[in-house]
Write an enzyme that holds these catalytic residues in place. Structure first.
Site, mmCIF file in Angstrom:
data_model
loop_
_atom_site.group_PDB
_atom_site.id
_atom_site.type_symbol
_atom_site.label_atom_id
_atom_site.label_comp_id
_atom_site.label_asym_id
_atom_site.label_seq_id
_atom_site.Cartn_x
_atom_site.Cartn_y
_atom_site.Cartn_z
ATOM 1 N N HIS A 1 0.844 -1.208 0.000
ATOM 2 C CA HIS A 1 0.000 0.000 0.000
ATOM 3 C C HIS A 1 0.869 1.246 0.000
ATOM 4 O O HIS A 1 2.081 1.164 0.198
ATOM 5 C CB HIS A 1 -0.904 0.018 1.244
ATOM 6 C CG HIS A 1 -0.141 0.134 2.523
ATOM 7 N ND1 HIS A 1 0.344 -0.958 3.204
ATOM 8 C CD2 HIS A 1 0.270 1.213 3.239
ATOM 9 C CE1 HIS A 1 0.988 -0.557 4.300
ATOM 10 N NE2 HIS A 1 0.966 0.762 4.333
ATOM 11 N N HIS B 1 0.007 -0.673 14.857
ATOM 12 C CA HIS B 1 -0.938 0.374 14.479
ATOM 13 C C HIS B 1 -2.290 0.100 15.137
ATOM 14 O O HIS B 1 -2.726 -1.055 15.191
ATOM 15 C CB HIS B 1 -1.213 0.334 12.966
ATOM 16 C CG HIS B 1 -0.119 0.859 12.112
ATOM 17 N ND1 HIS B 1 0.494 2.070 12.300
ATOM 18 C CD2 HIS B 1 0.461 0.336 11.001
ATOM 19 C CE1 HIS B 1 1.390 2.270 11.345
ATOM 20 N NE2 HIS B 1 1.403 1.234 10.558
HETATM 21 FE FE LIG Z 1 1.440 1.941 6.046
#
Ligand SMILES: [Fe+2]
Length: 306
Positions: A152, A245
């Site tokens: 990504h 994350h």
């Molecule tokens: Fe990322």
């Protein structure tokens, strides 16, 4: 594949200063294979990718992203998308057959954040390094981090809201997560998927046409730790040591290529489906959204853009 025929994130072209130094880094530290080159560009693929290339390095006097491209199922889908993109008001041009090594024609257009995006369908097939008949789980002779794939990109730009509308309404992406201002009025961040991944492309509010990072996929938390070992061993600047994350639930390490383009080794992350309900983060919790353990941003993370 989404309903508009977009299969996945296919390739990304990065601008780099010193081609030789950059090729050494992407080949030996990241661990990609060189598949072709001409005077100003070098083409790479990861061992687990089957198309001819997923990353192109372009020699330039500025760093950053030339464009990101998505692979489309067929020419009919490409033509329909071309019409819809022009109707939306994006400036669009055609890239002719074989402009890039091993590729057919593509369409190139500018999205509201000022980035260039391309759609294409024809590209030569090289196959994955383990072959596709009775394959072993990984090939011999891997170098460096050896990710499975280009995963990504996170891009920076001002109008995240209109860009999200473009990706969802015109290109058929789903929004997996969004970051809103506390009053809910402004979209600060947007995470978009055209597969069952947590994100294929994402946007964060800031100066237009900037690259925040390019993410490469590794298997798991141990591979993220090992990636950080490999980076340190090669004296590569690590910006964020391995962590988690909140957004995507992925595991991550951030570092820089020789031109200052930020890279990420990213693992895990949840799966999305066509009916995945969008997750919302509020701006006051963005620290935990990006770095779940420290719960605050690092200054360089907002500033180092290419
Ligand atoms: Fe990322």
């Amino acid at each position: 594949m989404n309903g508009n025929g977009i299969l996945r994130a296919g390739r990304l072209e990065l601008r780099v200063f010193d081609l030789e130094k950059s090729v050494d880094y992407y080949k030996n530290v990241i661990g990609l294979d060189v598949t072709a080159q001409d005077e100003n560009r070098v083409y790479f693929k990861a061992w687990d990718e089957f198309d001819h290339h997923s990353l192109i390095l372009q020699k330039s006097d500025s760093a950053g992203m030339d464009h990101m491209a998505f692979k489309v199922a067929d020419h009919a889908a490409l033509e329909l998308l071309e019409y819809k993109i022009e109707q939306f008001g994006c400036k669009l041009s055609r890239i002719s057959n074989r402009t890039r090594i091993a590729e057919g024609e593509a369409i190139r257009f500018q999205i509201p954040t000022g980035h260039y995006v391309e759609l294409y369908t024809d590209i030569e097939h090289l196959g994955i390094a383990t072959g596709s008949v009775n394959p072993d789980p990984w090939p011999d002779g891997l170098r460096g981090i050896a990710p499975h794939r280009l995963d990504h990109a996170l891009l920076v730009g001002d109008d995240v809201k209109t860009t999200t509308r473009f990706f969802t309404e015109i290109l058929g992406f789903k929004q997996s997560e969004k970051i809103l201002s506390v009053d809910g009025e402004q979209m600060i961040g947007s995470f978009l998927t055209t597969t069952n991944k947590a994100h294929d492309i994402a946007f964060i509010k800031g100066p237009d046409a900037k690259l925040h990072h390019v993410g490469f996929y590794v298997d798991n938390w141990y591979e993220v730790l090992k990636a950080a070992d490999i980076l340190s061993k090669n004296k590569v600047e690590v910006e964020i040591t391995p962590t988690r994350h909140g957004i995507t639930r992925g595991q991550t390490v951030y570092f820089f290529d020789p031109s200052g383009n930020r890279n990420e080794a990213f693992a895990s992350g949840y799966m999305t489906y066509a009916d995945f309900p969008t997750i919302t983060w509020t701006e006051d919790q963005i620290g935990a959204g990006i770095f779940y353990h420290r719960r605050e941003l690092v200054e360089s993370f907002n500033l180092a853009l290419t």
